[in-house]
Design a protein around this motif. Structure first.
Motif, PDB file in Angstrom:
ATOM      1  N   ASP A 103      30.909  61.652  72.774  1.00  0.00           N
ATOM      2  CA  ASP A 103      31.322  60.022  72.443  1.00  0.00           C
ATOM      3  C   ASP A 103      30.621  59.553  71.281  1.00  0.00           C
ATOM      4  O   ASP A 103      29.628  59.837  70.856  1.00  0.00           O
ATOM      5  N   GLY A 105      30.981  55.905  70.947  1.00  0.00           N
ATOM      6  CA  GLY A 105      30.986  54.682  71.299  1.00  0.00           C
ATOM      7  C   GLY A 105      30.784  54.387  72.951  1.00  0.00           C
ATOM      8  O   GLY A 105      30.851  55.392  73.691  1.00  0.00           O
ATOM      9  N   PRO A 106      30.943  53.197  73.462  1.00  0.00           N
ATOM     10  CA  PRO A 106      30.874  53.074  74.844  1.00  0.00           C
ATOM     11  C   PRO A 106      32.046  53.622  75.363  1.00  0.00           C
ATOM     12  O   PRO A 106      33.300  53.559  74.751  1.00  0.00           O
TER      13      PRO A 106
END
Length: 203
Positions: A103, A105-106
């Motif tokens: 990942d 980012g959120p």
């Protein structure tokens, strides 16, 4: 030039199916309409959803399961990336994956690209059929995979060997009856060599 413009799933309950695909994030990509056409086993196609990162894959799968989908392949890492496969309540198979393994980012319930994967008996023959009807080829890997140039649609159209697509999505390749899917284009009504039905796209 023949174009591919839309995907319509034929379902027993359009209201319930519409609510499912909206919750899943596929509302902008597929249409639904009522049909009780007999269909058993593998219907010969799958929807492939590409996401940006593993967290997005998990968010999409979670939304699908919360809306009533069942798991065919749990999300897992592979040498190609990260992904899983679910079956919608109406029976449509959806593969959700990303080529990224980490990942950045959120997590978000966001779909970057959707492809309609048709499982066909002979990829090369089906490719010739569609090219003869005016579709342009964007990518081609012999008898293993063909992707068409489909700028008129938010969904990409691609061909896979039926056996390979079934294996990739975790189901048996056996199946009979209707595909329960209708593809929209500008070439008028026709049926391809594997029984996939096309119709004139709605204006």
């Amino acid at each position: 030039m023949t174009s591919f413009t839309s995907v319509t799933l034929e379902v027993p309950d359009p209201t319930a199916a519409g609510a499912f695909y909206d919750a899943f994030g596929l509302g902008p990509y597929v249409n639904v309409r009522a049909s009780d056409a007999p269909a058993t086993g593998f219907r010969g196609f799958a929807l492939s959803l590409v996401a940006s990162q593993p967290g997005d894959v998990d968010a999409l799968i979670g939304a699908a399961l919360d809306a009533g989908a069942t798991t065919l392949k749990p999300a897992a890492k592979g040498f190609w990336g990260y992904g899983g496969v679910v079956r919608a309540p109406d029976g449509t198979i959806c593969k959700i994956a990303t080529s990224n393994k980490k990942d950045t980012g959120p997590a978000a319930r966001r779909v970057d690209q959707v492809a309609l994967l048709l499982g066909v008996a002979d990829v090369k023959a089906s490719k010739r059929f569609y090219v003869d009807r005016g579709l342009a080829v964007a990518k081609s890997f012999g008898g293993r995979y063909v992707e068409f140039d489909t700028p008129a649609s938010a969904v990409t159209l691609a061909l896979y060997p039926r056996r390979a697509l079934a294996k990739d999505t975790g189901v048996s390749q056996e199946g009979t009856g209707s595909h329960r899917i209708v593809i929209g284009g500008d070439a008028g009504p026709f049926t391809d060599p594997d029984g996939f039905v096309w119709e004139a796209a709605s204006a």
